[in-house]
Motif scaffolding. Structure first.
Motif, short mmCIF file in Angstrom:
data_model
loop_
_atom_site.label_atom_id
_atom_site.label_comp_id
_atom_site.label_asym_id
_atom_site.label_seq_id
_atom_site.Cartn_x
_atom_site.Cartn_y
_atom_site.Cartn_z
N GLY A 151 0.79 -1.22 0.00
CA GLY A 151 0.00 0.00 0.00
C GLY A 151 0.82 1.27 0.00
N SER A 152 2.13 1.18 0.21
CA SER A 152 2.96 2.38 0.16
C SER A 152 2.93 2.97 -1.25
N ARG A 153 2.94 4.25 -1.31
CA ARG A 153 2.97 4.96 -2.58
C ARG A 153 4.34 5.61 -2.71
N ILE A 154 5.13 5.18 -3.70
CA ILE A 154 6.52 5.59 -3.79
C ILE A 154 6.84 6.16 -5.16
N LEU A 155 7.52 7.30 -5.17
CA LEU A 155 8.02 7.91 -6.39
C LEU A 155 9.50 7.59 -6.49
N GLU A 185 -0.30 13.93 -7.00
CA GLU A 185 -0.81 13.42 -5.74
C GLU A 185 0.36 13.13 -4.79
N PRO A 186 0.18 13.34 -3.48
CA PRO A 186 1.27 13.11 -2.54
C PRO A 186 1.65 11.63 -2.44
N VAL A 187 2.88 11.39 -2.04
CA VAL A 187 3.39 10.03 -1.92
C VAL A 187 3.92 9.80 -0.51
N ASP A 188 4.07 8.52 -0.15
CA ASP A 188 4.63 8.16 1.15
C ASP A 188 6.15 8.22 1.15
N VAL A 189 6.74 7.92 -0.01
CA VAL A 189 8.19 7.84 -0.11
C VAL A 189 8.64 8.45 -1.43
N ALA A 200 16.35 20.82 -7.57
CA ALA A 200 15.33 19.80 -7.81
C ALA A 200 15.21 18.89 -6.59
N ALA A 201 16.34 18.54 -5.98
CA ALA A 201 16.30 17.70 -4.78
C ALA A 201 15.60 18.42 -3.64
N ALA A 202 15.82 19.73 -3.52
CA ALA A 202 15.20 20.50 -2.44
C ALA A 202 13.69 20.58 -2.59
N ALA A 203 13.19 20.39 -3.80
CA ALA A 203 11.74 20.46 -4.03
C ALA A 203 11.03 19.14 -3.73
N LEU A 204 11.78 18.05 -3.58
CA LEU A 204 11.15 16.74 -3.44
C LEU A 204 10.36 16.55 -2.15
N PRO A 205 10.81 17.08 -0.99
CA PRO A 205 10.00 16.87 0.23
C PRO A 205 8.58 17.40 0.13
N ALA A 206 8.34 18.38 -0.73
CA ALA A 206 6.99 18.92 -0.88
C ALA A 206 6.04 17.91 -1.50
N LEU A 207 6.56 16.84 -2.10
CA LEU A 207 5.72 15.82 -2.72
C LEU A 207 5.23 14.79 -1.71
N LEU A 208 5.76 14.84 -0.49
CA LEU A 208 5.45 13.82 0.50
C LEU A 208 4.17 14.11 1.27
N ARG A 209 3.50 13.03 1.65
CA ARG A 209 2.41 13.15 2.61
C ARG A 209 3.00 13.48 3.98
N PRO A 210 2.20 14.00 4.91
CA PRO A 210 2.72 14.21 6.27
C PRO A 210 3.28 12.90 6.83
N GLY A 211 4.48 12.97 7.38
CA GLY A 211 5.12 11.77 7.90
C GLY A 211 5.84 10.94 6.87
N SER A 216 17.71 9.28 -0.59
CA SER A 216 18.51 9.48 -1.81
C SER A 216 19.79 8.69 -1.71
N VAL A 217 20.22 8.13 -2.85
CA VAL A 217 21.54 7.52 -2.95
C VAL A 217 22.44 8.37 -3.84
N ALA A 218 21.93 9.52 -4.27
CA ALA A 218 22.68 10.42 -5.14
C ALA A 218 22.62 11.82 -4.55
N THR A 219 22.07 12.80 -5.28
CA THR A 219 21.98 14.16 -4.76
C THR A 219 21.18 14.15 -3.45
N PRO A 220 21.74 14.66 -2.36
CA PRO A 220 21.03 14.63 -1.08
C PRO A 220 19.73 15.43 -1.12
N ILE A 221 18.75 14.96 -0.37
CA ILE A 221 17.46 15.64 -0.21
C ILE A 221 17.44 16.28 1.17
N PRO A 222 17.23 17.59 1.26
CA PRO A 222 17.22 18.24 2.57
C PRO A 222 16.21 17.59 3.52
N GLY A 223 16.67 17.23 4.72
CA GLY A 223 15.81 16.59 5.70
C GLY A 223 15.57 15.13 5.47
#
Length: 321
Positions: A151-155, A185-189, A200-211, A216-223
């Motif tokens: 049931g996890s939704r992952i991008l 739509e928001p994703v879990d991961v 682009a990496a800094a924009a990725l957390p905005a795609l997440l659902r709360p929690g 990342s194994v490449a460009t780090p994602i803040p937080g």
């Protein structure tokens, strides 16, 4: 060395030398040389493995250029090759392993047996060289860092690369909904496997659902969690089992002679290397391109896939602030 339908029949070494790809200094791809070198003699507690294949990992570009010398210091000259598929000379056992010290870019390598696991029986041994680094990175990113489940939704960004091929299959097999492009739509991961721009990496957390979790194994994602994968023979054995059960397909992009390793590095830096895993074989007779090897995976339907390449790092997982 003679190849059968599944792998190799070992031969007793008849000379004290072998061919190996080595670099004597850090620098551009042309520092890599195809050389005649002494065949390794196993130390006590080691076995000699006749190499069927290794594979190219993009993070080896930084290793060769000297960008990793502070965290991965090398003794030069260095023989690269973190992925190993081969045959133990003394027993004939087909094995694979991840060698963090390198050395698999040669005709033979001396290895501690605790780093090795039996190779898959259902695919050519050469193809199995695609599994260790990429498979372990995908496994640890999904199940240790992201902790996905049914049931996890992952991008997944970089789904068409060497790690991405395994990540998509493993996530779908676990019952996750896999996307390789944002759908609004928001994703879990969010799992990033590609060297994207920091913005682009800094924009990725905005795609997440709360929690939700960003990995990342490449460009780090803040937080998020920056994963540097580690060797794990238990997990590697589980991946082998999935391959032999028809649950995990191994799909190298191409097979090339080990003597072309410098060309592979140059093509990777120029962005012209085939997307996915490039297998490198010491025996130039095994260079037919492979588009699909082994049985197709029996996976849940309904997930979307895509084609974006990404790099393959190695080490531990850590959370970035």
């Amino acid at each position: 060395m003679k190849e059968d339908d599944l792998g190799t029949t070992p031969t007793t070494p008849t000379t004290s030398t072998m061919r190996a790809a080595r670099f004597h200094s850090y620098g551009s791809p042309d520092v890599i040389r195809d050389e005649e070198v002494p065949r390794p003699v196993p130390s006590p507690g080691e076995v000699l493995v006749e190499v069927a294949a290794t594979s190219f990992n993009p993070s080896e570009l930084a290793l060769r250029a000297g960008m990793l010398r502070d965290v991965l210091p090398l003794t030069l000259p260095h023989t690269p090759g973190w992925d190993l598929a081969g045959t133990v000379v003394s027993t004939g056992e087909r094995v694979i392993g991840r060698l963090d010290a390198g050395g698999a870019a040669a005709h033979y390598v001396a290895v501690a047996p605790e780093l090795l696991v039996p190779a898959p029986r259902s695919i050519p041994l050469t193809a199995a060289a695609a599994i260790p680094v990429a498979g372990l990175t995908a496994w640890q990113a999904l199940f240790e860092a992201a902790r996905i489940g049914a049931g996890s939704r992952i991008l997944i960004i970089g789904a068409g690369g060497g790690v991405g091929s395994f990540a998509v299959q493993l996530a779908r097999r676990a019952g996750a909904e896999v996307l390789t492009a944002e759908d609004g739509e928001p994703v879990d991961v969010v799992l990033n496997l590609a060297p994207i721009a920091p913005a682009a990496a800094a924009a990725l957390p905005a795609l997440l659902r709360p929690g939700g979790t960003a990995v990342s194994v490449a460009t780090p994602i803040p937080g998020g969690i920056h994963l540097v994968a580690r060797p794990d023979t238990g997990q590697l054995s589980r991946l082998v089992g999935l391959v032999d059960e028809g649950e995990l397909a191994v799909t190298p992009a191409a097979v090339r002679p080990l003597a072309e390793l410098a060309d592979v590095h140059a093509e990777a830096e120029a962005g012209t290397l085939a997307r996915g895993k490039t297998i490198l074989v010491p025996d130039a007779s095994r260079t037919a391109a492979l588009t699909r090897i082994g049985p197709g995976p029996r996976l849940p339907s309904g997930s979307r896939t895509g084609e974006v390449s990404g790099p393959v790092p190695d080490g531990r997982a850590r959370r970035r602030s």
